[in-house]
Design an enzyme around this catalytic site. Structure first.
Site, mmCIF file in Angstrom:
data_model
loop_
_atom_site.group_PDB
_atom_site.id
_atom_site.type_symbol
_atom_site.label_atom_id
_atom_site.label_comp_id
_atom_site.label_asym_id
_atom_site.label_seq_id
_atom_site.Cartn_x
_atom_site.Cartn_y
_atom_site.Cartn_z
ATOM 1 N N ASP A 1 14.037 0.094 -70.331
ATOM 2 C CA ASP A 1 14.384 -1.015 -69.442
ATOM 3 C C ASP A 1 14.284 -2.323 -70.227
ATOM 4 O O ASP A 1 13.362 -2.531 -71.011
ATOM 5 C CB ASP A 1 13.437 -1.051 -68.230
ATOM 6 C CG ASP A 1 13.984 -1.914 -67.108
ATOM 7 O OD1 ASP A 1 14.358 -1.361 -66.062
ATOM 8 O OD2 ASP A 1 14.037 -3.158 -67.288
ATOM 9 N N ILE A 2 15.247 -3.208 -70.001
ATOM 10 C CA ILE A 2 15.302 -4.474 -70.740
ATOM 11 C C ILE A 2 14.168 -5.412 -70.318
ATOM 12 O O ILE A 2 13.768 -6.300 -71.074
ATOM 13 C CB ILE A 2 16.681 -5.144 -70.518
ATOM 14 C CG1 ILE A 2 17.036 -6.091 -71.646
ATOM 15 C CG2 ILE A 2 16.768 -5.828 -69.176
ATOM 16 C CD1 ILE A 2 18.495 -6.539 -71.618
ATOM 17 N N HIS B 1 20.103 5.250 -60.899
ATOM 18 C CA HIS B 1 19.186 5.342 -62.035
ATOM 19 C C HIS B 1 17.788 5.657 -61.563
ATOM 20 O O HIS B 1 17.382 5.273 -60.464
ATOM 21 C CB HIS B 1 19.184 4.035 -62.851
ATOM 22 C CG HIS B 1 18.939 2.808 -62.041
ATOM 23 N ND1 HIS B 1 19.917 2.193 -61.302
ATOM 24 C CD2 HIS B 1 17.809 2.081 -61.845
ATOM 25 C CE1 HIS B 1 19.414 1.129 -60.689
ATOM 26 N NE2 HIS B 1 18.134 1.042 -60.992
ATOM 27 N N MET B 2 17.052 6.337 -62.437
ATOM 28 C CA MET B 2 15.662 6.684 -62.169
ATOM 29 C C MET B 2 14.786 5.898 -63.135
ATOM 30 O O MET B 2 15.086 5.836 -64.333
ATOM 31 C CB MET B 2 15.489 8.193 -62.390
ATOM 32 C CG MET B 2 14.095 8.718 -62.167
ATOM 33 S SD MET B 2 14.064 10.514 -62.487
ATOM 34 C CE MET B 2 14.778 11.125 -60.976
ATOM 35 N N HIS B 3 13.740 5.264 -62.611
ATOM 36 C CA HIS B 3 12.762 4.569 -63.461
ATOM 37 C C HIS B 3 11.650 5.554 -63.815
ATOM 38 O O HIS B 3 11.164 6.287 -62.948
ATOM 39 C CB HIS B 3 12.119 3.401 -62.703
ATOM 40 C CG HIS B 3 13.056 2.317 -62.286
ATOM 41 N ND1 HIS B 3 13.171 1.124 -62.966
ATOM 42 C CD2 HIS B 3 13.922 2.226 -61.245
ATOM 43 C CE1 HIS B 3 14.060 0.343 -62.363
ATOM 44 N NE2 HIS B 3 14.531 0.989 -61.305
ATOM 45 N N ASN C 1 15.409 3.394 -56.686
ATOM 46 C CA ASN C 1 15.681 2.432 -55.626
ATOM 47 C C ASN C 1 17.092 2.663 -55.106
ATOM 48 O O ASN C 1 18.002 2.970 -55.874
ATOM 49 C CB ASN C 1 15.555 0.999 -56.160
ATOM 50 C CG ASN C 1 14.150 0.694 -56.656
ATOM 51 O OD1 ASN C 1 13.171 1.197 -56.120
ATOM 52 N ND2 ASN C 1 14.042 -0.124 -57.703
ATOM 53 N N VAL D 1 20.981 -2.820 -59.802
ATOM 54 C CA VAL D 1 22.136 -2.327 -60.582
ATOM 55 C C VAL D 1 22.791 -1.181 -59.795
ATOM 56 O O VAL D 1 22.150 -0.142 -59.568
ATOM 57 C CB VAL D 1 21.705 -1.833 -61.975
ATOM 58 C CG1 VAL D 1 22.893 -1.216 -62.715
ATOM 59 C CG2 VAL D 1 21.112 -2.974 -62.792
HETATM 60 P P1 5GP Z 1 16.851 -1.578 -59.956
HETATM 61 O O1 5GP Z 1 16.166 -2.779 -59.398
HETATM 62 O O2 5GP Z 1 18.344 -1.642 -59.740
HETATM 63 O O3 5GP Z 1 16.246 -0.277 -59.483
HETATM 64 O O4 5GP Z 1 16.570 -1.602 -61.508
HETATM 65 C C1 5GP Z 1 17.491 -2.012 -62.454
HETATM 66 C C2 5GP Z 1 16.756 -2.077 -63.769
HETATM 67 O O5 5GP Z 1 17.691 -2.167 -64.812
HETATM 68 C C3 5GP Z 1 15.837 -3.299 -63.884
HETATM 69 O O6 5GP Z 1 14.506 -2.853 -64.126
HETATM 70 C C4 5GP Z 1 16.418 -4.083 -65.071
HETATM 71 O O7 5GP Z 1 15.418 -4.667 -65.883
HETATM 72 C C5 5GP Z 1 17.206 -3.025 -65.806
HETATM 73 N N1 5GP Z 1 18.364 -3.556 -66.502
HETATM 74 C C6 5GP Z 1 19.314 -4.382 -65.997
HETATM 75 N N2 5GP Z 1 20.251 -4.660 -66.912
HETATM 76 C C7 5GP Z 1 19.898 -3.976 -68.026
HETATM 77 C C8 5GP Z 1 20.490 -3.869 -69.328
HETATM 78 O O8 5GP Z 1 21.532 -4.455 -69.634
HETATM 79 N N3 5GP Z 1 19.855 -3.081 -70.228
HETATM 80 C C9 5GP Z 1 18.703 -2.414 -69.931
HETATM 81 N N4 5GP Z 1 18.154 -1.667 -70.896
HETATM 82 N N5 5GP Z 1 18.117 -2.494 -68.707
HETATM 83 C C10 5GP Z 1 18.709 -3.272 -67.781
#
Ligand code: 5GP
Ligand code: ZN
Length: 114
Positions: free
Chosen positions: A29-30, A100-102, A87, A96
């Protein structure tokens, strides 16, 4: 194609890929929320959990969990513990719109989920 995760899959955004196979890829994650914070995604654009089809996608989440477990082992957090989170939608905290899975770990995580 303005989906950031599809762009990562296509190699258009420089990202270290930690794992990949025919169906999924994983990367860091970025904006990490824990010492280990990885993202596991299907290569195919599926907007969210709510868009999974029982027929076409029945094995996908199970596969993503298996990949997450392998990555947890690589990251050295298999024994200490970790959290998998997906989420879904605006109120579920999904920013996003590509499923996706964290994978979070490497410190004691808060007991709060919502
Ligand atoms: P969400 O809130 O949609 O469940 O999580 C999206 C995750 O994607 C966030 O934790 C965010 O930091 C990560 N993310 C968003 N854009 C990028 C990117 O361009 N590269 C990477 N590696 N992670 C990203
Ligand atoms: Zn996408």
């Amino acid at each position: 194609m303005d989906c950031i995760f599809c762009q990562i899959v296509a190699g258009k955004v420089p990202t270290e890929i930690l794992y990949q196979d025919e169906e999924v890829i994983a990367f860091r994650d970025i904006n990490p929320q824990a010492p280990t914070h990885l993202i596991i995604i299907p290569k195919r654009h599926i907007p969210s959990l709510a868009h999974l089809s029982e027929k076409a996608d029945s094995s996908l989440i199970g596969h993503m969990v298996n990949v997450a477990n392998q990555l947890a082992q690589k990251e050295g957090i298999l024994e200490s513990g970790y959290r998998l989170a997906i989420n879904c939608g605006e109120w579920g905290g999904q920013l996003v719109p590509h499923l996706h899975m964290h994978l979070l770990g490497g410190r004691r995580l808060s007991g709060k989920l919502g």
